[in-house]
Write a protein that holds these residues in place. Structure first.
Motif, mmCIF file in Angstrom:
data_model
loop_
_atom_site.group_PDB
_atom_site.id
_atom_site.type_symbol
_atom_site.label_atom_id
_atom_site.label_comp_id
_atom_site.label_asym_id
_atom_site.label_seq_id
_atom_site.Cartn_x
_atom_site.Cartn_y
_atom_site.Cartn_z
ATOM 1 N N UNK A 155 0.925 -1.215 -0.043
ATOM 2 C CA UNK A 155 -0.022 -0.123 0.143
ATOM 3 C C UNK A 155 0.909 1.124 -0.037
ATOM 4 N N UNK A 156 0.547 1.910 -0.948
ATOM 5 C CA UNK A 156 1.566 3.347 -0.843
ATOM 6 C C UNK A 156 2.424 3.441 -2.410
ATOM 7 N N UNK A 157 2.298 2.126 -2.919
ATOM 8 C CA UNK A 157 2.691 2.319 -4.469
ATOM 9 C C UNK A 157 1.514 2.457 -5.268
ATOM 10 N N UNK A 158 1.437 3.533 -6.124
ATOM 11 C CA UNK A 158 0.124 4.134 -6.598
ATOM 12 C C UNK A 158 0.506 4.584 -7.980
ATOM 13 N N UNK A 175 -12.268 7.478 -1.953
ATOM 14 C CA UNK A 175 -10.713 6.811 -1.703
ATOM 15 C C UNK A 175 -9.977 7.866 -1.374
ATOM 16 N N UNK A 176 -10.155 9.134 -2.050
ATOM 17 C CA UNK A 176 -9.248 10.384 -1.326
ATOM 18 C C UNK A 176 -9.792 10.566 0.018
ATOM 19 N N UNK A 200 -5.793 6.148 5.901
ATOM 20 C CA UNK A 200 -5.869 4.653 5.408
ATOM 21 C C UNK A 200 -5.036 4.593 4.336
ATOM 22 N N UNK A 201 -4.086 3.431 4.337
ATOM 23 C CA UNK A 201 -3.138 3.125 3.032
ATOM 24 C C UNK A 201 -3.825 1.737 2.579
ATOM 25 N N UNK A 202 -4.305 1.045 3.418
ATOM 26 C CA UNK A 202 -4.963 -0.373 3.037
ATOM 27 C C UNK A 202 -6.421 -0.183 3.108
ATOM 28 N N UNK A 253 -5.725 -0.832 6.838
ATOM 29 C CA UNK A 253 -4.483 -0.483 7.858
ATOM 30 C C UNK A 253 -4.191 0.966 7.700
ATOM 31 N N UNK A 254 -4.156 1.806 8.761
ATOM 32 C CA UNK A 254 -4.028 3.101 9.019
ATOM 33 C C UNK A 254 -2.393 3.443 8.879
ATOM 34 N N UNK A 255 -1.856 4.395 8.170
ATOM 35 C CA UNK A 255 -0.507 4.792 8.420
ATOM 36 C C UNK A 255 -0.281 5.419 9.709
#
Lengths: 486, 124
Positions: A129-132, B34-35, B42-44, B122-124
């Motif tokens: 997550x974070x690769x976009x 999503x934004x 949230x990242x996941x 999952x939250x960063x």
């Protein structure tokens, strides 16, 4: 299920190409409809959000004006509708995202302006997550004004990366670096060809100036090797810089990566239009002539869904496609206006060709991936499984798909087709099959399956007339079948 | 010093509350879901159905299907808030899976990031 009067022209895609064609056709008096799956017209380039969200970008007011013109000309607009199939008569099946029954959209002519999506190629860590893609980054920070991340790196290849960095910087995002793996060494030939495009060179200058002002480096010949992180997302991006043995590791929480674009070719394939891989990038696209005519009668295609060239080229080509349809229908458009678009299209096509030669997506490199790297994200199929399937007797892409489930997930192969094809074809290569025979063996893609986009089951089966609520239609068909037998 | 995300900071836009796994999160109405989730950290948005690993959005344009979330239909929310008041329990049958990048934020939207506790959301 609605069976309205057929339209003169059905346009799939409400981006720059679809909007231009709709306006042109409507002005010539054609009964036109535009179908798009987004809640608002505009496509990715002119993407709009409902108020009070106001997307940034100098190009967006132009999109708003175009949308206003299209809607004020009486063009029917079906936003929030996914075109997922085609019926026996060639009418498009469009399902509302709300889940209401599928609508059948009949038209004398069809123009596919479905656009493209970003081409991402697998590398270790690309599922973190974070690769976009730039699309997600722009959508989040520029269109919606949301916080993207603390440290963002932009990587891959193409001049588009510079535009992405510029837009992100203007939205206040902390961009650490732009890493392009192309060496971008200007040759006398490429300099001469680029000199023919002063507007685009000025834009390049503006993008580089924005980067310089924010002290953001543009690394060339610098390849993204891996992304590291954990359950909370991305932590580092590791690059291999040119002429440097030591990999360069950069702390980042968002890695924005793209290697170019991939035309959305499912609908042309489904309609029976011939599609071929691009000779330079190897990415599949429908065959269309200068007027947008595909190999299927009365089916046209225009824009990035045919060849990647950006919004201005898409709009010129869409105009030409609409002009051709109008001419056939007896409403020829002014010759001067047509010639002007033809000139624009030729000029921008040559620029697009130069771009793809300078920034070629490394589509074949997937063949070098380590066995444990996930290639099909949806089904978590690794490069090793694809290799195993390719060498144990599955000598076509469909066999690899059936054996591994690669490409069977919800994205329907859109994110992995290119990489799975590269890995599979590399294994064929090792079998020393003669060139012509191998080419005959090697299919270029999976065959499209309906629904070509995921739809709600209720929405799809209603179209087959098998829902209890639609029994009358079902019985009517049964009666017809009986009378045919009699 | 570089100002991080000036755009987001200066936006005076008023927010509405949406519920994410029962937690109220401020979000700009009309922005994409999503934004809004990403902005809130949230990242996941889900756990991968095969590997169970956290899975985050990729494309932002409806192609990758990796930003899928469970959503209670907006009309049903309105219906419920009119008939029974906001904060009602909703039966799972009324949830549907949506691509959060194509879903506009509405006041009172309820989102479930699935499966909670198994890596989903999952939250960063």
């Amino acid at each position: 299920m609605t069976d309205d009067d057929p339209y003169d022209l059905v346009i799939v895609g409400g981006g720059p190409a679809g909007l231009t064609a709709a306006l042109t056709a409507a002005d010539a008096g054609l009964r036109t409809v535009v179908v798009d799956e987004s809640p608002e017209l505009g496509g990715q380039y002119f993407r709009q959000q409902p108020p009070p969200v106001r997307a940034r970008g100098e190009h967006r007011p132009r999109g708003r004006r175009l949308i206003e013109q299209v809607t004020s000309r009486g063009v029917d607009v079906l936003t929030g509708h996914v075109v997922w199939g085609v019926d026996e008569a060639g009418s498009l099946l469009a399902a509302p995202l709300s889940g209401s029954p599928t609508r059948r959209i009949a038209g004398e002519y069809t123009l596919i302006a479905a656009g493209a999506h970003e081409l991402v190629l697998p590398f270790p860590g690309w599922t973190l997550p974070g690769v976009v893609t730039p699309g997600f980054a722009l959508h989040t920070a520029v269109v919606n004004g949301a916080r993207l991340g603390e440290r963002v790196v932009v990587a891959g290849t193409g001049p588009f990366l510079l535009l992405v960095a510029q837009e992100l910087l203007r939205a206040g995002v902390n961009v650490i670096a732009v890493a392009d793996e192309a060496p971008v060494t200007p040759t006398p030939g490429s300099v001469c060809r680029a000199a023919g495009h002063p507007r685009q060179l000025a834009q390049l200058g503006s993008m580089l100036a924005t980067l310089a002002r924010h002290r953001v480096p543009w690394w060339r010949a610098t390849r993204l090797l891996t992304v590291e992180g954990g359950a909370d997302g991305v932590r580092r991006a590791v690059f291999s810089p040119a002429g440097d043995d030591q990999p360069r590791s950069v702390a980042a929480d968002v890695v924005c990566v793209a290697y170019g674009f991939k035309p959305n070719s499912e609908l042309p394939l489904l309609l029976g239009c011939e599609c071929r891989p691009d000779p330079v990038t190897g990415v599949l696209a429908p065959v269309a002539d200068a007027a947008g005519r595909t190999t299927m009668r009365r089916v046209y295609a225009a824009g990035d869904g045919v060849s990647i060239g950006g919004a201005d080229l898409a709009m010129a080509r869409a105009y030409l496609a609409a002009a051709d349809i109008c001419a056939v229908r007896g409403h020829p458009l002014p010759a001067a206006a047509v010639r002007r678009r033809q000139r624009t299209a030729r000029r921008l096509t040559s620029l697009a060709r130069l771009n793809s030669q300078l920034f070629t997506p490394p589509v074949r490199r997937a063949a070098e991936l380590a066995d444990d790297v996930v290639v099909c994200r949806c089904e978590a199929v690794t490069a090793g499984s694809i290799r195993a399937a390719a060498v144990t007797g599955w000598y076509d892409l469909s066999g690899v798909k059936a054996s591994t489930r690669a490409g069977m997930g919800p994205c329907q192969g859109r994110e992995c087709t290119v990489a799975v094809t590269a890995i599979t074809q590399a294994e064929w290569g090792d079998r020393a099959v003669a060139g012509a025979e191998r080419d005959a063996l090697a299919p270029v893609t999976w065959s499209p399956r309906e629904p070509v986009r995921p739809v709600r089951l209720a929405s799809a089966i209603a179209s087959a007339g098998i829902l209890p609520g639609d029994r009358r239609g079902h019985e009517a068909r049964g009666a017809r079948a009986e009378s045919t037998q009699a | 010093m570089r100002i991080v995300n000036r755009g987001a900071a200066k936006a005076p836009t008023s927010t509405v509350g949406i519920q994410v796994n029962g937690q109220v999160v401020p979000a700009v109405p009309g922005s994409s879901l999503s934004a809004a989730l990403w902005n809130a950290g949230w990242r996941a948005f889900s756990a991968h159905p095969v590997t169970g690993r956290p899975r985050g959005p990729l494309c932002g344009m409806g192609v990758c299907q990796e930003c899928l979330v469970w959503l209670v239909d907006a009309n049903e929310v309105t219906e419920l808030s009119e008939s029974a008041g906001a904060g009602e329990m909703l039966s799972p049958g009324r949830s549907r899976i949506v691509r959060s990048c194509l879903e506009p934020v509405l006041a009172g939207l309820r989102v479930r990031l699935d499966p909670p506790g198994a890596g989903g959301g999952t939250r960063a």
